[in-house]
Design a protein around this motif. Sequence first.
Motif, PDB file in Angstrom:
ATOM      1  N   LEU A  94       0.889  -1.177   0.000  1.00 26.81           N
ATOM      2  CA  LEU A  94       0.000   0.000   0.000  1.00 26.81           C
ATOM      3  C   LEU A  94       0.917   1.214   0.000  1.00 26.81           C
ATOM      4  O   LEU A  94       1.826   1.315   0.823  1.00 26.81           O
ATOM      5  N   VAL A  96       1.170   5.654  -0.983  1.00 28.73           N
ATOM      6  CA  VAL A  96       0.597   6.920  -1.425  1.00 28.73           C
ATOM      7  C   VAL A  96       1.748   7.790  -1.928  1.00 28.73           C
ATOM      8  O   VAL A  96       2.789   7.890  -1.258  1.00 28.73           O
ATOM      9  N   ARG A 101       0.179  12.739   0.371  1.00 26.84           N
ATOM     10  CA  ARG A 101       0.145  12.225   1.749  1.00 26.84           C
ATOM     11  C   ARG A 101      -0.729  13.083   2.664  1.00 26.84           C
ATOM     12  O   ARG A 101      -0.855  14.284   2.456  1.00 26.84           O
ATOM     13  N   GLY A 102      -1.243  12.436   3.699  1.00 24.12           N
ATOM     14  CA  GLY A 102      -1.947  13.154   4.752  1.00 24.12           C
ATOM     15  C   GLY A 102      -3.293  13.725   4.343  1.00 24.12           C
ATOM     16  O   GLY A 102      -3.843  14.578   5.032  1.00 24.12           O
ATOM     17  N   GLY A 104      -5.876  11.606   3.692  1.00 28.28           N
ATOM     18  CA  GLY A 104      -6.856  10.550   3.934  1.00 28.28           C
ATOM     19  C   GLY A 104      -6.859   9.468   2.868  1.00 28.28           C
ATOM     20  O   GLY A 104      -7.680   8.553   2.911  1.00 28.28           O
ATOM     21  N   GLY A 106      -4.521   7.106   2.105  1.00 28.60           N
ATOM     22  CA  GLY A 106      -4.103   5.787   2.612  1.00 28.60           C
ATOM     23  C   GLY A 106      -5.268   5.096   3.301  1.00 28.60           C
ATOM     24  O   GLY A 106      -5.545   3.918   3.050  1.00 28.60           O
ATOM     25  N   GLY A 107      -5.965   5.848   4.153  1.00 27.22           N
ATOM     26  CA  GLY A 107      -7.136   5.299   4.854  1.00 27.22           C
ATOM     27  C   GLY A 107      -8.239   4.913   3.875  1.00 27.22           C
ATOM     28  O   GLY A 107      -8.898   3.877   4.038  1.00 27.22           O
ATOM     29  N   GLU A 135       6.702   2.229  11.445  1.00 25.60           N
ATOM     30  CA  GLU A 135       5.828   3.373  11.133  1.00 25.60           C
ATOM     31  C   GLU A 135       4.582   2.919  10.360  1.00 25.60           C
ATOM     32  O   GLU A 135       3.458   3.362  10.634  1.00 25.60           O
ATOM     33  N   TYR A 140      -1.402   0.925  10.462  1.00 26.65           N
ATOM     34  CA  TYR A 140      -2.422  -0.127  10.477  1.00 26.65           C
ATOM     35  C   TYR A 140      -3.054  -0.272  11.861  1.00 26.65           C
ATOM     36  O   TYR A 140      -4.262  -0.470  11.978  1.00 26.65           O
ATOM     37  N   HIS A 142      -3.468   2.064  13.947  1.00 24.03           N
ATOM     38  CA  HIS A 142      -4.360   3.221  14.052  1.00 24.03           C
ATOM     39  C   HIS A 142      -5.743   2.890  13.482  1.00 24.03           C
ATOM     40  O   HIS A 142      -6.755   3.416  13.935  1.00 24.03           O
TER      41      HIS A 142
HETATM   42  C1  LIG Z   1       1.373   4.765   5.231  1.00 26.08           C
HETATM   43  C2  LIG Z   1       0.710   5.591   4.134  1.00 26.08           C
HETATM   44  C3  LIG Z   1       0.061   4.625   3.133  1.00 26.08           C
HETATM   45  C4  LIG Z   1      -0.362   6.509   4.764  1.00 26.08           C
HETATM   46  O1  LIG Z   1      -1.050   7.180   3.723  1.00 26.08           O
HETATM   47  P1  LIG Z   1      -1.654   8.663   3.927  1.00 26.08           P
HETATM   48  O2  LIG Z   1      -2.562   8.916   2.777  1.00 26.08           O
HETATM   49  O3  LIG Z   1      -0.574   9.645   4.153  1.00 26.08           O
HETATM   50  O4  LIG Z   1      -2.469   8.497   5.295  1.00 26.08           O
HETATM   51  P2  LIG Z   1      -3.915   9.080   5.612  1.00 26.08           P
HETATM   52  O5  LIG Z   1      -3.901  10.545   5.317  1.00 26.08           O
HETATM   53  O6  LIG Z   1      -4.943   8.261   4.903  1.00 26.08           O
HETATM   54  O7  LIG Z   1      -4.043   8.825   7.160  1.00 26.08           O
HETATM   55  C5  LIG Z   1      -5.234   8.255   7.674  1.00 26.08           C
HETATM   56  C6  LIG Z   1      -5.140   8.205   9.167  1.00 26.08           C
HETATM   57  O8  LIG Z   1      -3.988   7.416   9.534  1.00 26.08           O
HETATM   58  C7  LIG Z   1      -3.151   8.175  10.408  1.00 26.08           C
HETATM   59  N1  LIG Z   1      -1.761   7.828  10.114  1.00 26.08           N
HETATM   60  C8  LIG Z   1      -1.076   8.049   8.967  1.00 26.08           C
HETATM   61  N2  LIG Z   1       0.180   7.553   9.078  1.00 26.08           N
HETATM   62  C9  LIG Z   1       0.279   7.029  10.317  1.00 26.08           C
HETATM   63  C10 LIG Z   1       1.331   6.354  11.028  1.00 26.08           C
HETATM   64  N3  LIG Z   1       2.511   6.102  10.477  1.00 26.08           N
HETATM   65  N4  LIG Z   1       1.074   5.941  12.294  1.00 26.08           N
HETATM   66  C11 LIG Z   1      -0.130   6.158  12.872  1.00 26.08           C
HETATM   67  N5  LIG Z   1      -1.153   6.777  12.253  1.00 26.08           N
HETATM   68  C12 LIG Z   1      -0.953   7.199  10.992  1.00 26.08           C
HETATM   69  C13 LIG Z   1      -3.471   9.626  10.088  1.00 26.08           C
HETATM   70  O9  LIG Z   1      -3.174  10.453  11.183  1.00 26.08           O
HETATM   71  C14 LIG Z   1      -4.959   9.578   9.799  1.00 26.08           C
HETATM   72  O10 LIG Z   1      -5.676   9.541  11.027  1.00 26.08           O
HETATM   73  P3  LIG Z   1      -7.230  10.045  11.154  1.00 26.08           P
HETATM   74  O11 LIG Z   1      -8.017   9.344  10.061  1.00 26.08           O
HETATM   75  O12 LIG Z   1      -7.629   9.602  12.519  1.00 26.08           O
HETATM   76  O13 LIG Z   1      -7.166  11.519  10.943  1.00 26.08           O
HETATM   77  C15 LIG Z   1       1.730   6.526   3.420  1.00 26.08           C
HETATM   78  O14 LIG Z   1       2.382   7.311   4.385  1.00 26.08           O
HETATM   79  C16 LIG Z   1       2.773   5.815   2.567  1.00 26.08           C
HETATM   80  O15 LIG Z   1       2.538   5.536   1.393  1.00 26.08           O
HETATM   81  N6  LIG Z   1       3.963   5.530   3.150  1.00 26.08           N
HETATM   82  C17 LIG Z   1       5.068   4.899   2.406  1.00 26.08           C
HETATM   83  C18 LIG Z   1       4.770   3.462   2.087  1.00 26.08           C
HETATM   84  C19 LIG Z   1       4.312   2.679   3.300  1.00 26.08           C
HETATM   85  O16 LIG Z   1       4.823   2.829   4.387  1.00 26.08           O
HETATM   86  N7  LIG Z   1       3.321   1.769   3.086  1.00 26.08           N
HETATM   87  C20 LIG Z   1       2.749   0.993   4.167  1.00 26.08           C
HETATM   88  C21 LIG Z   1       2.586  -0.420   3.854  1.00 26.08           C
HETATM   89  S1  LIG Z   1       4.069  -1.305   3.409  1.00 26.08           S
END
Ligand SMILES: CC(C)(COP(=O)(O)OP(=O)(O)OC[C@H]1O[C@@H](n2cnc3c(N)ncnc32)[C@H](O)[C@@H]1OP(=O)(O)O)[C@@H](O)C(=O)NCCC(=O)NCCS
Length: 169
Positions: A94, A96, A101-102, A104, A106-107, A135, A140, A142
Motif C-alpha cells: 500500500l 501513497v 500524503r496526509g 486521507g 491511505g485510509g 511506522e 495499520y 491506528h
Molecule cells: C502509510 C501511508 C500509506 C499513509 O497514507 P496517507 O494517505 O498519508 O495516510 P492518511 O492521510 O490516509 O491517514 C489516515 C489516518 O492514519 C493516520 N496515520 C497516517 N500515518 C500514520 C502512522 N505512520 N502511524 C499512525 N497513524 C498514521 C493519520 O493520522 C490519519 O488519522 P485520522 O483518520 O484519525 O485523521 C503513506 O504514508 C505511505 O505511502 N507511506 C510509504 C509506504 C508505506 O509505508 N506503506 C505501508 C505499507 S508497506
Amino acid sequence: MSAPFRIEALTSQHDRSTFDCGSEPLNRYFKQQVTQDARRRVTACFVAVEQGGGVLAGYYTVASSSVSLTDLPEAVTKKLPRYPSVPAVRMGRLAVDRQFRGKGLGGAMLADALQRSVKAEIAAYALVVDAKDEEAAAFYRHHGFLAFNDNQLALFLPLATTQRLLARH
Ligand SMILES: CC(C)(COP(=O)(O)OP(=O)(O)OC[C@H]1O[C@@H](n2cnc3c(N)ncnc32)[C@H](O)[C@@H]1OP(=O)(O)O)[C@@H](O)C(=O)NCCC(=O)NCCS
C-alpha cells in the motif's frame, strides 16, 4: 478526503512513470513488476487516480491467502473453528505518492480493500497486511489492525468487524 480520487483496477492506460511514495522498493515494484504479477494472477492491483489531472496518487495490491491458527492470538482463535488455517485476503503493498500524503488517501484505499474483501462472494476471515516497518505498522494499528503472535509487522483485521472503518469513508 480533500482531493477527489477514484479507486479502480490498474490497467495499461495508467501512467506509473512519475509515481514516488518515498520508498524505492515500493516504487520499483509498481513501475517494473506489478503488471507481470497481475498477468500471472498472483496479485491484483488497484490505483487511486486524481480526478482532475489523472495522476496516480496511490496503489495497493491484494491476493488470496490463508492464516495459520497458531499465528493468531488466543483471544481470537477461541472464537474460531479448530481448522489448521482460515482463509484471508493479503494486502501485500500500500503506498501513497508523497505529494498526496496526509489527505486521507491511505485510509481510503484501506477502506476500499476492506470493502472489496467484504463484498467478495468467496469467504475470507480477515484482511492481513505486511507492514514494511514500525511506522507502517502504526498506521495499520491506528485503523484497528492487530498484530500476529510472533511478528509485529504482520497484522490482521477480522472482516466481520470492519463496519466502523467503512462507515467513515
Ligand atoms: C502509510 C501511508 C500509506 C499513509 O497514507 P496517507 O494517505 O498519508 O495516510 P492518511 O492521510 O490516509 O491517514 C489516515 C489516518 O492514519 C493516520 N496515520 C497516517 N500515518 C500514520 C502512522 N505512520 N502511524 C499512525 N497513524 C498514521 C493519520 O493520522 C490519519 O488519522 P485520522 O483518520 O484519525 O485523521 C503513506 O504514508 C505511505 O505511502 N507511506 C510509504 C509506504 C508505506 O509505508 N506503506 C505501508 C505499507 S508497506
